[in-house]
Design an enzyme around this catalytic site. Structure first.
Site, PDB file in Angstrom:
ATOM      1  N   SER A 174       6.542  -0.379  10.387  1.00  0.00           N
ATOM      2  CA  SER A 174       5.197  -0.287   9.817  1.00  0.00           C
ATOM      3  C   SER A 174       4.979   1.112   9.247  1.00  0.00           C
ATOM      4  O   SER A 174       5.493   2.101   9.796  1.00  0.00           O
ATOM      5  CB  SER A 174       4.156  -0.550  10.913  1.00  0.00           C
ATOM      6  N   SER A 175       4.195   1.175   8.172  1.00  0.00           N
ATOM      7  CA  SER A 175       3.862   2.491   7.598  1.00  0.00           C
ATOM      8  C   SER A 175       3.141   3.348   8.640  1.00  0.00           C
ATOM      9  O   SER A 175       3.211   4.570   8.610  1.00  0.00           O
ATOM     10  CB  SER A 175       2.958   2.328   6.374  1.00  0.00           C
ATOM     11  N   MET A 194       0.844  -1.199   0.000  1.00  0.00           N
ATOM     12  CA  MET A 194       0.000   0.000   0.000  1.00  0.00           C
ATOM     13  C   MET A 194       0.877   1.246   0.000  1.00  0.00           C
ATOM     14  O   MET A 194       0.401   2.349   0.330  1.00  0.00           O
ATOM     15  CB  MET A 194      -0.927   0.010   1.213  1.00  0.00           C
ATOM     16  N   GLY A 210       4.662 -10.351   4.250  1.00  0.00           N
ATOM     17  CA  GLY A 210       5.415 -10.291   5.496  1.00  0.00           C
ATOM     18  C   GLY A 210       4.709 -11.033   6.628  1.00  0.00           C
ATOM     19  O   GLY A 210       3.489 -10.922   6.780  1.00  0.00           O
ATOM     20  N   GLN A 211       5.480 -11.740   7.436  1.00  0.00           N
ATOM     21  CA  GLN A 211       4.941 -12.406   8.635  1.00  0.00           C
ATOM     22  C   GLN A 211       4.366 -11.388   9.630  1.00  0.00           C
ATOM     23  O   GLN A 211       3.508 -11.713  10.432  1.00  0.00           O
ATOM     24  CB  GLN A 211       6.048 -13.245   9.297  1.00  0.00           C
ATOM     25  N   HIS A 265       9.003  -3.612   3.450  1.00  0.00           N
ATOM     26  CA  HIS A 265       8.658  -3.815   2.040  1.00  0.00           C
ATOM     27  C   HIS A 265       9.902  -4.178   1.234  1.00  0.00           C
ATOM     28  O   HIS A 265       9.871  -5.061   0.373  1.00  0.00           O
ATOM     29  CB  HIS A 265       8.053  -2.534   1.446  1.00  0.00           C
TER      30      HIS A 265
HETATM   31  P1  AMP Z   1       1.379  -2.911   3.511  1.00  0.00           P
HETATM   32  O1  AMP Z   1       1.963  -1.904   2.593  1.00  0.00           O
HETATM   33  O2  AMP Z   1       1.327  -2.477   4.942  1.00  0.00           O
HETATM   34  O3  AMP Z   1       0.072  -3.499   3.014  1.00  0.00           O
HETATM   35  O4  AMP Z   1       2.398  -4.126   3.510  1.00  0.00           O
HETATM   36  C1  AMP Z   1       2.785  -4.741   2.307  1.00  0.00           C
HETATM   37  C2  AMP Z   1       3.525  -6.003   2.634  1.00  0.00           C
HETATM   38  O5  AMP Z   1       4.679  -5.686   3.425  1.00  0.00           O
HETATM   39  C3  AMP Z   1       2.690  -6.996   3.447  1.00  0.00           C
HETATM   40  O6  AMP Z   1       2.934  -8.303   2.973  1.00  0.00           O
HETATM   41  C4  AMP Z   1       3.233  -6.816   4.832  1.00  0.00           C
HETATM   42  O7  AMP Z   1       3.100  -7.972   5.644  1.00  0.00           O
HETATM   43  C5  AMP Z   1       4.697  -6.528   4.551  1.00  0.00           C
HETATM   44  N1  AMP Z   1       5.312  -5.872   5.698  1.00  0.00           N
HETATM   45  C6  AMP Z   1       4.867  -4.769   6.345  1.00  0.00           C
HETATM   46  N2  AMP Z   1       5.670  -4.491   7.400  1.00  0.00           N
HETATM   47  C7  AMP Z   1       6.631  -5.450   7.415  1.00  0.00           C
HETATM   48  C8  AMP Z   1       7.738  -5.722   8.264  1.00  0.00           C
HETATM   49  N3  AMP Z   1       8.033  -4.953   9.307  1.00  0.00           N
HETATM   50  N4  AMP Z   1       8.517  -6.793   7.972  1.00  0.00           N
HETATM   51  C9  AMP Z   1       8.222  -7.591   6.921  1.00  0.00           C
HETATM   52  N5  AMP Z   1       7.196  -7.390   6.084  1.00  0.00           N
HETATM   53  C10 AMP Z   1       6.409  -6.340   6.333  1.00  0.00           C
END
Ligand code: AMP
Length: 281
Positions: free
Chosen positions: A185-186, A30, A147-148, A37
Site C-alpha cells: 500500500s502507498s 493516486m 485491486g481486490q 499498481h
Molecule cells: P490507489 O493509488 O491506492 O488509489 O490504488 C489504485 C489502484 O491500485 C486501486 O484499484 C487499488 O485497489 C489498487 N491496489 C492498491 N494496492 C494494491 C495491492 N496491494 N494489490 C493490488 N492492487 C492494489
C-alpha cells in the site's frame, strides 16, 4: 508515454488510441506507485492493446482530518515506472481541471457507500464514485482495472457501473503482498519498523481464518473469533472493523454458503490500513 494534464488532451489521446484499433485499458491510481499498481498495468496489457493510467490524488475522497495534504507524491518516479511498464498515456490533471469552481454534481452509490470503510470515512465513496465516473467519461476505456485490496471500493464501483450503465468491463486483480504477507500500500511508507511488524497481524488474522475454512469451518462467528484472536496479539493495533460480508452487497453473512469477503481495517499508529481475503464456500 504521453502525459496529459488537461481533459481535452486526454480525450484526444484516447480517441486516437481507440482509432488505431486498440482496446483501451485504464488503471486509475493516486500515484506513489508500487507493485500493486504495476500488477494492474500488467493485467491491462495482457488483454488490451493500449493502456492508460491516471494519477490524481482526489481531494474529495479524503475526510477533513485525513492525510490528503501529506499523501505521498512521487510524480517523477511514477512516470518512470509507468513509462518502463509500457503505458501509452498518463492522465495527471491538476485539481482545478477535475473540479473547476462550481462542480457540484456527485455520484453516490446509496447503501453500499455507507458500509464498512464508508461508515468509518463518511463521504469517502461519494468522492471515489464521482472521480471514477469522471475518469470513465473522459477516457472511455473498454476495461478498467482495480485491486481486490480495496474490496469495498470494488463493490461500490461494480454497482455504479451496473446502475449507471457504463459501457466497460471492470476487472478486479488479486492483492499483491510483500513476502511477509503485508498487503502492499502507498500508506505503508508511513509505518515505522515496529509499526510495520505490528501491521502484519492484519494479514495473519485473515490467513488464520482462511486456514479454518480449509479445515472445514463455515460459521461466521467462529471465523471472526479466530481472526480476532490473532489481531489481539498486537494490542497496539486499533481495530476499526472486522467483518465477513457478501462481496457484492457488503451485508454480513452468518455462514459460508457462497464466496464471502473477510475484511479488516485497523489503525497502526496514525495510519489506517485495510486488507481482505475472499473465502470460498
Ligand atoms: P490507489 O493509488 O491506492 O488509489 O490504488 C489504485 C489502484 O491500485 C486501486 O484499484 C487499488 O485497489 C489498487 N491496489 C492498491 N494496492 C494494491 C495491492 N496491494 N494489490 C493490488 N492492487 C492494489
Amino acid at each position: 508515454m504521453q502525459i496529459a494534464e488537461t481533459i481535452s488532451a486526454a480525450r484526444a489521446a484516447c480517441r486516437s488510441l481507440r482509432a488505431s484499433g486498440s482496446e483501451l485499458g485504464l488503471v486509475p491510481t493516486m500515484g506513489a506507485l508500487h507493485q500493486g499498481h504495476l500488477s494492474l498495468v500488467r493485467a491491462a496489457q495482457e488483454s488490451c492493446g493500449a493502456v492508460a493510467a491516471s494519477l490524481f490524488v482526489n481531494p474529495r475522497q479524503f475526510g477533513p482530518n485525513e492525510d490528503f495534504s501529506r499523501y505521498p507524491r512521487t510524480f517523477e518516479q511514477d512516470c518512470a515506472l509507468l513509462r518502463s511498464a509500457g503505458v501509452s498515456l498518463l492522465f495527471a490533471p491538476p485539481v482545478e481541471e477535475m473540479y473547476p469552481t462550481g462542480a457540484d454534481t456527485i455520484v453516490e452509490v446509496e447503501r453500499l457507500s455507507n458500509r464498512l470503510d464508508g461508515a468509518s470515512r463518511p463521504g469517502h465513496f461519494r468522492g471515489v464514485a464521482t472521480v471514477v465516473a469522471k475518469l470513465f467519461h473522459i477516457l472511455a476505456p473498454h476495461r478498467a482495472y482495480f485491486g481486490q485490496k480495496d474490496g469495498v471500493q470494488v463493490a461500490v464501483l461494480r454497482k455504479m457501473v451496473r446502475d449507471l450503465n457504463f459501457d466497460l468491463e471492470l476487472v478486479v486483480c488479486p492483492t499483491v503482498r510483500d513476502p511477509d504477507g503485508l498487503a502492499v500500500s502507498s500508506r505503508n511508507r508511513y509505518l515505522s519498523e515496529p509499526q510495520r511488524s505490528q501491521a502484519l497481524v492484519l494479514s495473519r488474522a485473515l490467513r488464520a481464518a482462511e486456514e479454518r475454512v480449509a479445515a472445514g469451518e463455515r460459521a461466521a462467528p467462529a471465523l471472526l473469533a479466530c481472526a480476532r484472536r490473532v489481531l489481539a496479539e498486537a494490542p497496539e493495533v486499533r481495530l476499526d472493523y472486522l467483518a465477513l460480508v457478501d462481496p457484492d452487497t457488503l451485508e454480513d453473512v452468518t455462514e459460508l454458503r457462497r464466496p464471502a469477503m473477510l475484511a479488516v481495517a485497523a489503525f497502526v499508529g496514525g495510519t489506517r490500513l485495510i486488507d481482505n481475503v475472499l473465502l470460498p464456500p
